[in-house]
Each structure stands twice: as structure tokens, then as C-alpha cells.
Design an enzyme around this catalytic site. Structure first.
Site, PDB file in Angstrom:
ATOM      1  N   HIS A 122       0.831  -1.203   0.000  1.00  0.00           N
ATOM      2  CA  HIS A 122       0.000   0.000   0.000  1.00  0.00           C
ATOM      3  C   HIS A 122       0.868   1.256   0.000  1.00  0.00           C
ATOM      4  O   HIS A 122       1.579   1.530   0.958  1.00  0.00           O
ATOM      5  CB  HIS A 122      -0.906  -0.015   1.237  1.00  0.00           C
ATOM      6  CG  HIS A 122      -1.905   1.086   1.270  1.00  0.00           C
ATOM      7  ND1 HIS A 122      -1.963   1.990   2.309  1.00  0.00           N
ATOM      8  CD2 HIS A 122      -2.896   1.433   0.415  1.00  0.00           C
ATOM      9  CE1 HIS A 122      -2.955   2.835   2.101  1.00  0.00           C
ATOM     10  NE2 HIS A 122      -3.531   2.520   0.954  1.00  0.00           N
TER      11      HIS A 122
ATOM     12  N   HIS B  25      -0.779  10.716  -2.308  1.00  0.00           N
ATOM     13  CA  HIS B  25      -2.127  10.405  -1.851  1.00  0.00           C
ATOM     14  C   HIS B  25      -2.964  11.655  -1.610  1.00  0.00           C
ATOM     15  O   HIS B  25      -4.049  11.805  -2.171  1.00  0.00           O
ATOM     16  CB  HIS B  25      -2.071   9.565  -0.580  1.00  0.00           C
ATOM     17  CG  HIS B  25      -3.421   9.189  -0.055  1.00  0.00           C
ATOM     18  ND1 HIS B  25      -4.113   9.966   0.857  1.00  0.00           N
ATOM     19  CD2 HIS B  25      -4.227   8.138  -0.335  1.00  0.00           C
ATOM     20  CE1 HIS B  25      -5.283   9.399   1.117  1.00  0.00           C
ATOM     21  NE2 HIS B  25      -5.380   8.299   0.402  1.00  0.00           N
TER      22      HIS B  25
END
Length: 244
Positions: free
Chosen positions: A7, A49
Site C-alpha cells: 500500500h 495520496h
């Protein structure tokens, strides 16, 4: 058989969404990466992100107020003082070029916001340039952009991200031709995994970091376990595989 996707790279050990995190994931021998992409006003596709700076940086502001060159000068290792604190955010092209040196799978998450109307097409163009079609899946919380990608480029696999219960998710995927579900892991059950697989829909769950949860996802047969703790997740997968 399940696989592990790191991730934002091996983000427990290295600053997230940086080349250091991606290289560490390769060292850990995981099957692939999950990462995030934004399209900036100057056309640069940047890997990160958040829309806003501050969580990983010592500066604040919107990522969309910057050019690609400006964004890539900002250290993003505030939470990893020492060797990796001066890591910076790569461009999407930089990551894709590096992926030509290995066979890692790529889960590209398109972030809602900014120049969303263009980012889907630009994402596919970049993946095509680096011949990544068979080694990737495109995901997003914005299902409209995934529908557009699927309509224009049916050869690409797309997966719907969601963090709240989604009724009739199998029928929903079949209606729009989505290839996978990418739910928060607490939203799935073993029967749902079976239902998805019977309909040819993959199940890729996020973000699974606790050993018992990782093990349960593997036992239920999800296709991918997306984890911050890529080292532990891969060890558990190897242990589970050895018992079969």
C-alpha cells in the site's frame, strides 16, 4: 491464491508513495504495488495520496497550486526522519519507467479532485506508453471515471473503491462491466468473496495490517491483500501457502 500489494509501497518502512517505498516493496518480494496519482495543472502526473501538503511534508498548501517541478522538490519524509526524510514524490512516468526493470503488478488509484475529467485518459495513455496493460488495474472512489475508462478502453481492468456498505455490489459491477471490487476489508465476508468469484469479479481489499486480519483475508480467498506492512503480510502469505 491471494497476493500481497504494498500500500503506497512499503509505507510502514519508507515514506509512502516514494521510490524508496516502491524499491523496498520489490526487495520484500511482494507481487505488486498500490499507489495514487494526481494530474497537476501543468499536465504532470504526480504520485501521492493527499490533495493537500502537510501530513508527510513540513509545508502546507494544495498540491494543485504547484507545478510538477515545484511538487517534486518538496521532501515528503517528515514521518521518517533520518535516511529517508528527503525522499520526494515521483512522477507517474518515473514510476512506470522503473517498473520496466521488474514484473511487479500495479494498482493505480486515481484520486478524485483536481483535473479529474482528464486524469483517466492521461492515466491510460501513460500505461499504454509503458506497455503496462496486462500488469495493472485502475481503481478509484469516483466510479464515473472508471465507467468512462471502461467504455473507452474495455481492455483495461478497473476496480471500484468503496468504504461504506454497498448493496448488490455484484450486480452493480456486472451492470457497468467493472472487473473488481476494492472494499475496506471490514466490509467483506467469505460468502461475498465466493459470490464475486462466481461472477468473475476479483476482490482486492484494503488496508489490512493486523496479522489475524491478513490471515483471514487469505483464508477467504481474496485476490489481493493491500497492506502498509508489506513485510509481515508477505510472511503470512508464505506461511499460509506452505500449509496448502
Amino acid at each position: 491464491m491471494s497476493v500481497i500489494l504494498a500500500h503506497r509501497g512499503a509505507s510502514k518502512e519508507r515514506p509512502e508513495n516514494t521510490m524508496a517505498a516502491f524499491r523496498r516493496a520489490e526487495e520484500l518480494n511482494v507481487s505488486g504495488l498500490e499507489m495514487d496519482v494526481h494530474l497537476l495543472p501543468d499536465g504532470t502526473m504526480i504520485v501521492r495520496h493527499d490533495d493537500n501538503l502537510g501530513r508527510c511534508e513540513s509545508v502546507s498548501g494544495s498540491i494543485y497550486s504547484l507545478s510538477g517541478a515545484e511538487a517534486q522538490k518538496i521532501p515528503v519524509g517528515k514521518n521518517h526522519p533520518g535516511e529517508f526524510e528527503n525522499e520526494t514524490m515521483p512522477s507517474f512516468g518515473e514510476l512506470l519507467q522503473w517498473l520496466q526493470t521488474n514484473r511487479m503488478f500495479l494498482n493505480v488509484e486515481i484520486k478524485p479532485g483536481g483535473f479529474l475529467s482528464e486524469v483517466g485518459e492521461r492515466t491510460v495513455e501513460a500505461l499504454e506508453q509503458y506497455r503496462m496493460r496486462e500488469r495493472c488495474i485502475i481503481s478509484s472512489f469516483d466510479h464515473h471515471i472508471l465507467r468512462e475508462i471502461k467504455q473507452r478502453h474495455p481492455e483495461y481492468k478497473v476496480g471500484i473503491l468503496y468504504s461504506q456498505p454497498c448493496d448488490d455490489v455484484v450486480d452493480y459491477c456486472l451492470k457497468y462491466g467493472f472487473d473488481a471490487i476494492h472494499p475496506y476489508y471490514r466490509l467483506i465476508s467469505e460468502p461475498l468473496v465466493r459470490d464475486c468469484h462466481r461472477s468473475g469479479i476479483a476482490v482486492n481489499v484494503w488496508t489490512v495490517d493486523e496479522p489475524d486480519d491478513i490471515r483471514r483475508m487469505i483464508e477467504w480467498g481474496v485476490d489481493s491483500v493491500i497492506s502498509n506492512d508489506a513485510a509481515a503480510a508477505q510472511q503470512i502469505l508464505d506461511s499460509c501457502s506452505g500449509k496448502r
